[in-house]
Each structure stands twice: as C-alpha cells, then as structure tokens.
Design a protein around this motif. Structure first.
Motif, mmCIF file in Angstrom:
data_model
loop_
_atom_site.group_PDB
_atom_site.id
_atom_site.type_symbol
_atom_site.label_atom_id
_atom_site.label_comp_id
_atom_site.label_asym_id
_atom_site.label_seq_id
_atom_site.Cartn_x
_atom_site.Cartn_y
_atom_site.Cartn_z
ATOM 1 N N GLY A 91 1.216 -1.042 -0.273
ATOM 2 C CA GLY A 91 -0.447 -0.149 -0.021
ATOM 3 C C GLY A 91 0.883 0.996 -0.033
ATOM 4 N N PRO A 92 0.027 2.171 -0.805
ATOM 5 C CA PRO A 92 1.153 3.690 -0.609
ATOM 6 C C PRO A 92 1.221 3.983 0.728
ATOM 7 C CG PRO A 92 -1.066 3.993 -1.312
ATOM 8 C CD PRO A 92 -0.352 2.836 -0.683
ATOM 9 N N THR A 93 2.613 5.612 0.338
ATOM 10 C CA THR A 93 2.731 6.116 1.905
ATOM 11 C C THR A 93 1.498 6.906 1.986
ATOM 12 O OG1 THR A 93 3.702 7.731 0.859
ATOM 13 C CG2 THR A 93 4.698 5.624 1.666
ATOM 14 N N ARG A 94 1.915 7.608 3.079
ATOM 15 C CA ARG A 94 0.319 8.770 3.173
ATOM 16 C C ARG A 94 0.583 9.870 2.449
ATOM 17 N NH1 ARG A 94 -0.827 11.247 9.829
ATOM 18 N NH2 ARG A 94 -2.856 12.631 9.382
ATOM 19 N N SER A 95 1.741 9.863 2.044
ATOM 20 C CA SER A 95 1.470 11.413 1.005
ATOM 21 C C SER A 95 0.918 10.920 -0.365
ATOM 22 C CB SER A 95 3.000 11.523 0.728
ATOM 23 O OG SER A 95 4.100 12.478 1.518
ATOM 24 N N ALA A 96 1.077 9.919 -0.942
ATOM 25 C CA ALA A 96 0.976 8.929 -1.268
ATOM 26 C C ALA A 96 -0.754 9.468 -2.097
ATOM 27 C CB ALA A 96 1.414 7.299 -2.188
ATOM 28 N N ALA A 97 -0.745 8.311 -0.371
ATOM 29 C CA ALA A 97 -2.290 8.270 -0.284
ATOM 30 C C ALA A 97 -3.037 9.702 -0.678
ATOM 31 C CB ALA A 97 -3.011 7.441 1.852
ATOM 32 N N ARG A 98 -2.879 10.343 -0.452
ATOM 33 C CA ARG A 98 -3.428 11.674 -0.766
ATOM 34 C C ARG A 98 -4.371 11.670 -2.481
ATOM 35 N NH1 ARG A 98 0.693 16.646 0.057
ATOM 36 N NH2 ARG A 98 1.937 15.211 -0.963
ATOM 37 N N LEU A 99 -3.882 11.087 -3.092
ATOM 38 C CA LEU A 99 -4.708 10.606 -3.973
ATOM 39 C C LEU A 99 -5.946 10.460 -3.670
ATOM 40 C CD1 LEU A 99 -1.577 8.670 -6.798
ATOM 41 C CD2 LEU A 99 -2.482 10.554 -6.497
ATOM 42 N N GLU A 100 -6.079 9.594 -2.931
ATOM 43 C CA GLU A 100 -7.580 9.723 -2.755
ATOM 44 C C GLU A 100 -8.314 9.946 -1.357
ATOM 45 O OE1 GLU A 100 -11.039 5.836 -1.476
ATOM 46 O OE2 GLU A 100 -8.556 5.254 -1.784
ATOM 47 N N SER A 101 -7.255 9.894 -0.746
ATOM 48 C CA SER A 101 -7.773 10.685 0.595
ATOM 49 C C SER A 101 -8.071 11.871 0.704
ATOM 50 C CB SER A 101 -6.705 10.842 2.308
ATOM 51 O OG SER A 101 -6.156 11.700 1.756
ATOM 52 N N SER A 102 -7.176 13.073 -0.969
ATOM 53 C CA SER A 102 -8.159 14.319 -0.983
ATOM 54 C C SER A 102 -8.671 14.707 -2.085
ATOM 55 C CB SER A 102 -6.479 15.425 -0.363
ATOM 56 O OG SER A 102 -6.920 17.273 -0.775
ATOM 57 N N LYS A 103 -9.734 14.819 -2.283
ATOM 58 C CA LYS A 103 -10.448 15.134 -3.868
ATOM 59 C C LYS A 103 -9.736 16.286 -3.946
ATOM 60 C CE LYS A 103 -13.234 11.078 -3.739
ATOM 61 N NZ LYS A 103 -13.324 10.968 -2.663
ATOM 62 N N VAL A 104 -9.078 17.686 -3.516
ATOM 63 C CA VAL A 104 -8.924 18.178 -4.063
ATOM 64 C C VAL A 104 -7.599 18.337 -4.431
ATOM 65 C CG1 VAL A 104 -7.839 20.788 -3.314
ATOM 66 C CG2 VAL A 104 -10.453 20.363 -2.226
ATOM 67 N N TRP A 105 -6.164 17.948 -3.677
ATOM 68 C CA TRP A 105 -4.854 18.227 -3.184
ATOM 69 C C TRP A 105 -4.824 16.963 -5.315
ATOM 70 C CZ3 TRP A 105 -1.573 13.403 -4.393
ATOM 71 C CH2 TRP A 105 0.246 13.804 -4.406
ATOM 72 N N SER A 106 -5.748 15.500 -4.827
ATOM 73 C CA SER A 106 -5.620 14.869 -6.239
ATOM 74 C C SER A 106 -5.796 15.190 -7.995
ATOM 75 C CB SER A 106 -6.623 13.425 -6.004
ATOM 76 O OG SER A 106 -6.513 12.538 -6.703
ATOM 77 N N LYS A 107 -6.909 16.471 -7.525
ATOM 78 C CA LYS A 107 -7.547 16.810 -8.579
ATOM 79 C C LYS A 107 -6.066 18.165 -8.903
ATOM 80 C CE LYS A 107 -10.611 17.170 -10.752
ATOM 81 N NZ LYS A 107 -10.597 16.157 -11.695
ATOM 82 N N GLU A 108 -5.141 18.387 -8.033
ATOM 83 C CA GLU A 108 -4.232 18.964 -8.525
ATOM 84 C C GLU A 108 -2.898 18.520 -8.858
ATOM 85 O OE1 GLU A 108 -3.662 20.597 -4.667
ATOM 86 O OE2 GLU A 108 -4.686 22.250 -4.383
ATOM 87 N N PHE A 109 -3.057 17.041 -8.752
ATOM 88 C CA PHE A 109 -1.485 16.346 -9.297
ATOM 89 C C PHE A 109 -2.499 16.082 -10.919
ATOM 90 C CE2 PHE A 109 -1.027 12.010 -10.080
ATOM 91 C CZ PHE A 109 0.438 11.877 -9.793
ATOM 92 N N MET A 110 -3.433 15.391 -10.678
ATOM 93 C CA MET A 110 -3.726 15.673 -12.027
ATOM 94 C C MET A 110 -3.321 16.634 -12.959
ATOM 95 S SD MET A 110 -7.461 14.114 -11.747
ATOM 96 C CE MET A 110 -8.128 12.642 -10.174
ATOM 97 N N ARG A 111 -3.740 18.284 -12.522
ATOM 98 C CA ARG A 111 -3.479 18.681 -13.640
ATOM 99 C C ARG A 111 -1.999 18.946 -13.466
ATOM 100 N NH1 ARG A 111 -7.799 23.349 -9.630
ATOM 101 N NH2 ARG A 111 -9.200 23.252 -11.587
ATOM 102 N N ARG A 112 -1.187 18.810 -12.489
ATOM 103 C CA ARG A 112 -0.025 19.118 -13.192
ATOM 104 C C ARG A 112 1.179 18.199 -13.596
ATOM 105 N NH1 ARG A 112 0.074 19.593 -6.921
ATOM 106 N NH2 ARG A 112 0.950 16.921 -6.911
#
Length: 429
Positions: A91-112
C-alpha cells in the motif's frame, strides 16, 4: 510458484473476504484484522488503525507482509509506520494516499501531470456561497465532492440548480466544522473501473470492470458504496484501453515518479468515456469494492506473486493472466441502506444452497448470542457468479439472490445489464 507464507490482511468487508480467499488459494496463510463472521482466521479484537497492535500481532505470528484492504489505514500512514522494519506493507505511503484521501489535492496532481480530467474548482466550507454561485453559473450540471474520505459516499451528481442546492445543504449537514470540497463540471458517458498493481514505475492491470453506484435500478437514487459490479467490460476493447493508457494511466505513472513519493500497491482509476475522450473521475489507492469481488475470482495469476513483485522491484517481469468467461457480483444490502441508520441483526439463510459457480463474500455479518449468522451493516453480502458469458453469469448471480434471504434484503435488479454504449472516435482512437 510462491512459497507458503503468513500474512496479515487489514479490513472487514467483502473486498477483504475476496482478497483472503484469493491469497489463501495462492498458498498464503492469511490472518484478517478484524475480519467478519464469514471470513476464516478473522481477529475482531485487533483494530487495524492501532498500528502498535498490528505490529504486535505480526510479530506474534511471524508475519513479514501486511496487505491493506480499505483506505483508512493508508491515509493514516500505516506504510510509513512500518518503514525501515522487517515488515513490508502493500500500500502507498501517507503522502501518496492523498490521491484518494484528498479530492482537492488529487485534482491538483492530475492538473500538474496532464491527466485528462474534468474542470474543477476547489472551495472551503466558509465560502460556500461562492460555490453556490459557480454551480448556478453552470446551470446546476455539476458534481460536488467532499474533500476527505467518505466511504464511497460524499459525492453528489447534480443535473439542476435545485439538486446542486440540495447537495450543498447536505454537505453542510453531513460534515461539521471547517472542510474543503470540490466542484466539478458534470461529464457524460459510460463509466468503467481500471485497477492495477503498481510500484510507481510500471503497472499491471487487472480485468476491466464496471461498478453500479446508485441505489436504484436505472442508475437512479442516492450514491452508495457500490451495489454490484461485473468484469470484463465488453465495450472496453484494446482501442479503448490504448486511449486510457495514453491520456490517464501513463501521465499518472510519470506523475508518481516526478512527485518522488513511494507508491507500491493497488491503484484504481475511475474513468468516464466522454464524447471527447476518456476522463479520470477519481483515484483510489486500493482495490475497489465491489469490483474486487469479481476481479479476484477472474484473476488466474497468483496475486501473492504479483504483490511480492510489486514490493521487491520485479513487477516489470510479471504478467497478468485472466480466467476466461465473465463474473457478476450483486450486493445484498440491508433495507434502509445507505441512510445513516437502519435495523440490523436479522438472521441470514440460504448460503448453504448457492447455485453452481457462485461465491458469497461477506461484507457486514456477525454471529449473534445464539450463534446465528446475522446482518451487521449496510452491504451485507456480495454474491459473485461465474459464467461462460455475461448473460450466464448474470443469471446465476440473480438465482443466488433469490435463494439467500434476510429481513429487509434489497438488491438492484439490473447489475451488468446496462445497454452497450456507442463510443465516439475520441474514445476508440
């Protein structure tokens, strides 16, 4: 052939039952924390969010591998907790798990990283008036997403200003205090789930699958954690998958490498095939549920070998072999689900009379004082059926639904029966 080993599996639902069954078939001894009444080797005394207790259990049972089912332990940092120890966590680290745990952070990742996705606007609960104005500007054709973990809920798909207003009202009622949320343009098209194992460099995909989120037939009613799934998806052919890899999967892998956080686990892509091409709706950092209950019976390869290869850096040398045929899973839910409260504790009958080719994966079950198997939550069971084709698998799944009963039992009557869509050139080229 992978040697037999002892591992811990965290979680308590039908997904974990499917994982435990598959890993046991692959040669592992599996202890499930906390598990449920239908999963062998369950240990309800261990809280999977109590990492010290998990470590003590692992040491007592000489386990060097932990497989995480649900998202909560990953978001809480279980992989980071065991980093540097002799216990590996899939399973991913806590930082990587933000892809699911934060919809806002995840959307910013997609844009980047140039992942194809819907337009979106982040808001905070102290500025909900601005979100209401933006939704009105879009004619109410929006999707409202709570930023944090919401157990498959917290998403409101709106088709009118009235529905958008109701979504904002429910958001304020359901989540107290300060919170963030996302407002997205509403996309159209069929949805599919693409799930694989990744070490952050390569990904090995399982079969294509399709979830049924809404409670009622015809994709009506409130969103749930999922009312059923099937695999493979007939219209997701090689051309569709090539477009998804180009626009979504490959940019994501490049992003994982550029962000330089550790991701070794399942990665789920919730995708909509829009008229202008495939668009990513969301990531999950785990197996989907109820997708797992059809994907794992469909997997001919050793999941244990794939997990070990992911953790040990040899995933690029592994392939994935699927069983032929089709798999359909139908959720048997408690009456009243997905409301916050509904009655449980009803005896379950018929599990000893399943049709040929059907498995029952336990989601929310327990034993009462008399030793009877009873309901213990919303999604009680997933009845997962195999067939030579989708029609046969569907028929078997619903034959099973007719045989397994408890008071107030509810299931959608149309799992795996959506009309096949007509896809545009942007999706298949």
């Amino acid at each position: 052939m992978t040697d037999s080993k002892t591992l811990l599996l965290l979680g308590s639902g039908a997904r974990e039952h499917a994982l435990a069954e598959k890993l046991t078939r692959d040669g592992a001894t599996v202890h499930v924390l906390p598990g449920n009444a239908g999963i062998p080797n369950s240990h309800p005394e261990v809280n999977p969010l109590d990492f010290e207790a998990v470590r003590a259990f692992a040491q007592a049972h000489d386990s060097k591998l932990i497989v995480v089912g649900p998202e909560a332990p990953l978001a809480a940092g279980i992989t980071d907790f065991f980093a540097g120890s002799n216990i590996q966590v899939f399973g991913p680290t806590r930082s990587a798990a933000r892809l699911e745990s934060s919809k806002v952070w995840s959307k910013e990742f997609m844009r980047r990283h140039g992942v194809a996705t819907a337009q979106a606007w982040p808001f905070r609960s102290d500025n909900i008036a601005a979100a209401r104005a933006k939704a009105a500007e879009l004619g109410g054709h929006v999707v409202v997403k709570y930023d944090g973990l919401a157990a498959g809920k917290g998403v409101y798909v709106c088709s009118s200003p009235e529905e958008a207003e109701a979504a904002f009202d429910d958001l304020q009622t359901s989540y107290s205090g300060w919170f963030s949320f996302l407002l997205e343009e509403k996309l159209t098209g069929p949805e599919i789930s693409i799930i694989g194992l990744t070490d952050g460099h390569v990904i090995r995909l399982l079969a294509t699958s399709q979830d049924h989120k809404q409670l009622l037939a015809g994709d009506q009613g409130p969103n749930t954690g999922g009312m059923g799934a099937y695999c493979p998806v007939p219209f997701a052919d090689a051309n569709v998958l090539a477009a998804i890899r180009r626009d979504i999967v490959d940019p994501t892998l490049r992003g994982l490498q550029n962000e330089q956080f550790e991701f070794r686990g399942f990665l789920y892509f919730g995708i909509m095939l829009t008229p202008t091409g495939p668009k990513l709706l969301e990531y999950n950092v785990r197996l989907g549920d109820p997708e797992a209950e059809v994907l794992l019976p469909a997997l001919d390869s050793s999941l244990l070998t794939l997990i070990e290869a992911t953790l040990n850096g040899t995933l690029s040398k592994q392939g994935v072999v699927q069983r032929p045929g089709a798999f359909v899973g139908v959720v048997l839910a408690s009456g009243g689900y997905p409301a916050p409260k509904f009655p449980t504790g009803f005896p379950i009958t018929g599990l000893d009379n399943l049709p040929t080719g059907v498995r029952a994966f336990h989601g929310a079950t327990r034993r009462n004082e008399a030793g009877e198997l009873v309901t213990n939550g919303g999604r009680v069971l997933v009845l997962s059926a195999y067939g030579h084709d989708l029609e046969e698998a569907t028929a078997r799944a619903y034959e099973a639904c007719a045989r397994v009963t408890f008071e107030g039992a509810y299931f959608r009557p149309d799992i795996a029966q959506r009309p096949e869509p007509v896809l545009t050139a942007a999706v298949v080229n």
